[in-house]
Write an enzyme that holds these catalytic residues in place. Structure first.
Site, PDB file in Angstrom:
ATOM      1  N   SER B   9       0.824  -1.211   0.000  1.00 29.04           N
ATOM      2  CA  SER B   9       0.000   0.000   0.000  1.00 29.04           C
ATOM      3  C   SER B   9       0.853   1.255   0.000  1.00 29.04           C
ATOM      4  CB  SER B   9      -0.881  -0.003   1.249  1.00 29.04           C
ATOM      5  OG  SER B   9      -0.052   0.085   2.396  1.00 29.04           O
ATOM      6  N   GLY B  11       2.613   1.727   2.814  1.00 28.94           N
ATOM      7  CA  GLY B  11       2.768   1.898   4.255  1.00 28.94           C
ATOM      8  C   GLY B  11       3.895   1.024   4.789  1.00 28.94           C
ATOM      9  N   CYS B  97     -13.537  -4.491   1.063  1.00 30.08           N
ATOM     10  CA  CYS B  97     -12.365  -4.387   0.195  1.00 30.08           C
ATOM     11  C   CYS B  97     -11.508  -5.643   0.327  1.00 30.08           C
ATOM     12  CB  CYS B  97     -11.561  -3.143   0.551  1.00 30.08           C
ATOM     13  SG  CYS B  97     -10.073  -2.948  -0.444  1.00 30.08           S
ATOM     14  N   GLY B 121       0.236  -6.740   4.452  1.00 26.58           N
ATOM     15  CA  GLY B 121       0.869  -6.281   5.683  1.00 26.58           C
ATOM     16  C   GLY B 121      -0.088  -6.285   6.870  1.00 26.58           C
ATOM     17  N   CYS B 193     -10.336   4.891   3.098  1.00 24.68           N
ATOM     18  CA  CYS B 193      -9.343   5.453   2.174  1.00 24.68           C
ATOM     19  C   CYS B 193      -9.942   6.377   1.139  1.00 24.68           C
ATOM     20  CB  CYS B 193      -8.550   4.335   1.497  1.00 24.68           C
ATOM     21  SG  CYS B 193      -9.486   3.377   0.279  1.00 24.68           S
TER      22      CYS B 193
END
Lengths: 389, 341
Positions: B9, B11, B97, B121, B193
């Site tokens: 992502s 991150g 999602c 993650g 998001c």
């Protein structure tokens, strides 16, 4: 999966490797000749001479006079300077010149410049293309009038490779909107077409170095005499006041060299690459069911094969091909690198799902028979594998 | 060595997930999902985040690709999210999602491309049990995200790796620092998001008609008015605009009449929850003694599962319809469902 190939680069429409002649020509201007061409001493004269020789070379190939060549930072800058600059200049002279005509299949640099003008109050008409990717000339003729300030239609489409009727459009504009300025984004053209002949009646022509063996980040805009432009970058009066900033001398020397080499070899290279492209096309058509060529019955440049693979997502196919060493492209990559459905294919009336199953293989002067053989050994097998289940 | 497609992502957690898989000797490919084409500045798929993922992938010397799932995300996540609010529910789009994008389309694409596993993650673990792979809580209990992965069954779990679930968040950041990853100090994203920070009402307001109505107390007496039920969720205390003596909480939202009921904290308590779309990924030892979690980082409560009903051992704060509950047998997630009322 088939054996992985080693670096089969089929994305020359995105960017080409630099020609060795261009690299050799630019090298002395990276370290040996530091002079700023605007200066007054010996070192400056050396770079100024190289800059003006490069301008003469570009002018000779493009069929214009040297002072009509404005060096830019690439194709997008050339398109923006041409379209915004001409529209702003026209409106400043006559506020009734408030209309811009372009096509739906243009590069995003052209569409983006037009979008900006639209937000500034210009009327922008985006003419569609037919199913083969050729701009609808009748529709374009119908929207030309005394308010038309700028007409911008590309010479060769960057996705399909389809040649656009720019000469005919220039004639129409001369008859129906004589005060309008004609611009063409010719970024995909120099490798395949005689620019001087194709753009003889066009006031503004943008090219970009890295599409024909020159460096990235340098281009040229032909601004024919009598064409008024408002500059995007103002400052020290460089490039006849149309593009301020110290010139990128190494890049300019290299683009001129690449353009000259391309021009001299164009006929030979085009014939050789057309043969390779046709073999790739015939091979895929024979080995892959549900494969169709886009722009098939239009006049296409030699290097581009744009096709649709039914039932295969281009994103998945391109990843699988990349992992096998075959590098191709789809649609127009946005800044994040994601594949969006191509606005060109959508403007040609292609359904969204087919647009998302379309891939562009583009060959260039560096392409070899080995590239085509490797692609034909890999693409059909990968497509078949992806279609299972 | 396995072929692993890791979803990055941009991150720190997914950056370290990719690094760990690489260190374990796997053949790793990074992918970043472009999910939202609309405007968002907190988003997980901004250009800057894609760039972070791409740079980390380059540092780790793994190939990186962007998958554009924005059409599918709109259809499978955003539209249902808006629809659920329109129906008076409080949906969890991250769960949708995970179900439809990450462990739906991406897993499918990875399988098609001959990958053995997908990885993310998420702070959760996939552990082997006698009954096959099972979803387990993360080593870092405070960061555990198994709740949002409750829908993963044996099929998905057998093709999923969750490497950072074995580390604490502190260890994850330390590992990222050691490797010099540019995402080491990156702030965690906490919001939905596709919605700008604090902008849920504006987002929904542009998509569903605003429904104003009355705020009433437990007895049905009107104590105030509101200009849109989308601003409310069950259990909410702030922003009620009702001046009464003691603290009041939203205890009910009647979509039909756009009426919001407020009451004391006690009125929020309930002993039962009815669920829909219940799915079990494994059989618990005892369905009459499960730990039931109804918030992302909520404390689980002891309950019995009776068909589509959760029966709590002691009364629990009410959970808004549309929210997810996950069932745990000790450390192992056994499944979950969506609250109907």
């Amino acid at each position: 999966m088939p054996d992985r190939a080693d670096h089969v680069y089929l994305d020359h429409a995105a960017s080409t490797p630099m020609r060795p002649e261009a690299i050799a020509a630019m090298a002395p201007f990276l370290a040996d000749h530091p002079g700023n061409p605007s200066g007054g001493h010996g070192a400056a004269r050396a770079t100024k001479t190289a800059l003006e020789e490069a301008r003469e070379t570009v002018a000779a190939v493009c069929g214009c006079r040297p002072h009509e060549v404005v060096f830019t930072g690439g194709g997008s800058e050339g398109d923006n300077l041409a379209i915004k600059g001409a529209a702003w200049a026209a409106r400043a002279n006559d506020p009734t010149l408030d209309s811009v005509v372009t096509s739906g299949i243009e590069h995003k640099a052209v569409l983006g410049a037009c979008d900006r003008l639209e937000r500034e109050g210009f009327r922008v008409v985006r003419v569609p293309a037919n199913g083969d990717g050729v701009v609808d000339v009748d529709a374009l003729a119908g929207v030309l009038d005394e308010h038309t300030a700028v007409v911008s239609v590309m010479l060769v489409n960057n996705e399909t490779g389809v040649r656009q009727p720019v000469e005919e459009i220039a004639r129409l504009v001369r008859d129906r909107a004589p005060r309008a300025v004609v611009h063409t984004d010719a970024v995909q053209a120099p490798q395949w077409l005689d620019l001087a002949a194709a753009t003889a009646d066009v006031s503004l022509v943008a090219i970009s170095g890295h599409k024909f063996g020159g460096p990235k980040g340098v281009g040229a805009l032909i601004v024919r005499d009598g064409t008024e432009l408002v500059p995007l970058v103002e400052g020290g009066g460089h490039e006849r006041g149309l593009r301020a900033g110290t010139q990128n001398v190494p890049g300019i020397v290299a683009i001129a060299t690449a353009l000259l080499v391309t021009h001299r070899r164009r006929a030979d290279e085009t014939a050789r690459i057309a043969t390779l492209r046709d073999e790739l096309e015939a091979g895929l058509a024979a080995q892959v069911s549900g494969f169709s060529v886009n722009g098939a019955s239009a006049s296409r440049v030699a290097g581009i094969l744009h096709g649709t693979f039914d039932g295969v997502e281009a994103e998945t196919l391109l990843l699988a091909l990349d992992q096998q060493g075959v590098m191709a492209a789809s649609g127009s990559a946005c800044s994040s690198g994601a594949v969006d459905p191509s606005h060109v294919l959508l403007a040609m009336g292609m359904p969204r799902e087919r647009a998302l199953s379309s891939v562009r293989f583009s060959l260039g002067y560096a392409s070899t028979r080995a590239d085509v053989d490797a692609a034909l050994a890999i693409v059909p097998e990968v497509v078949a594998k992806l279609r299972i289940t | 060595m396995a072929r692993v497609m890791v979803m990055m992502s941009g991150g720190v957690d997914s950056s370290v997930a990719a690094a760990l898989l690489r260190e374990q000797g796997h053949d790793v490919t990074g992918v970043t999902l472009k999910l939202w084409g609309g405007e968002s500045d907190s988003g997980c798929c901004s250009v800057a985040d894609v760039e972070d993922a791409r740079r980390v992938a380059a540092q780790l010397d793994i190939p990186h690709y962007v998958f554009n799932f924005s059409d599918a995300f709109d259809a499978d996540v955003v539209e249902p999210y808006v629809g659920a609010y329109a129906a008076g529910e409080t949906p969890n789009p991250c769960v949708e999602c995970n179900r439809t994008m990450k462990f739906g389309r991406v897993l499918e694409r990875a399988r098609r491309l001959d990958y053995d596993f997908v990885a993310t993650g998420h702070h959760a673990r996939v552990v082997m049990t006698d009954d096959g792979p099972a979803l387990a809580r993360a080593v870092d209990q405070a960061k555990d995200q198994s709740y949002v992965l409750y829908m993963l069954g044996a099929d998905e779990l057998s093709r999923t790796l969750l490497p950072v679930g074995e580390l604490t968040k502190t260890d994850v950041r330390e590992h990222a620092r050691t490797l010099g990853l540019r995402t080491a100090e990156k702030r965690e994203s906490m919001d939905v998001c596709f919605i700008k920070r604090g902008g849920r009402e504006a987002f929904l307001g542009a998509r569903i008609p605003r429904r104003s109505g009355a705020i009433v107390d437990e007895a049905g007496t009107v104590v105030g008015a509101h200009d849109g039920i989308d601003a409310f969720t069950i259990g909410q205390r702030r922003g009620l605009g009702v001046a009464v003596g003691e603290r009041r909480y939203v205890t009910d939202i009647a979509v039909g009449t756009a009426t919001v009921t407020v009451g004391p904290r006690d009125a929020l308590l309930q002993d039962r929850l009815r669920l829909r779309d219940v799915r079990w990924s494994r059989s618990p030892h005892d369905a009459r003694a499960m730990l039931v979690q109804s918030r992302a980082h909520g404390t689980p409560a002891l309950a019995a599962l009776e068909g589509d009903e959760v029966v709590f051992a002691s009364p629990q704060p009410r959970v808004a319809p549309g929210q997810v509950v996950a069932f745990y047998d000790g450390e192992l997630c056994c499944g979950g469902g969506i609250v109907t009322d």
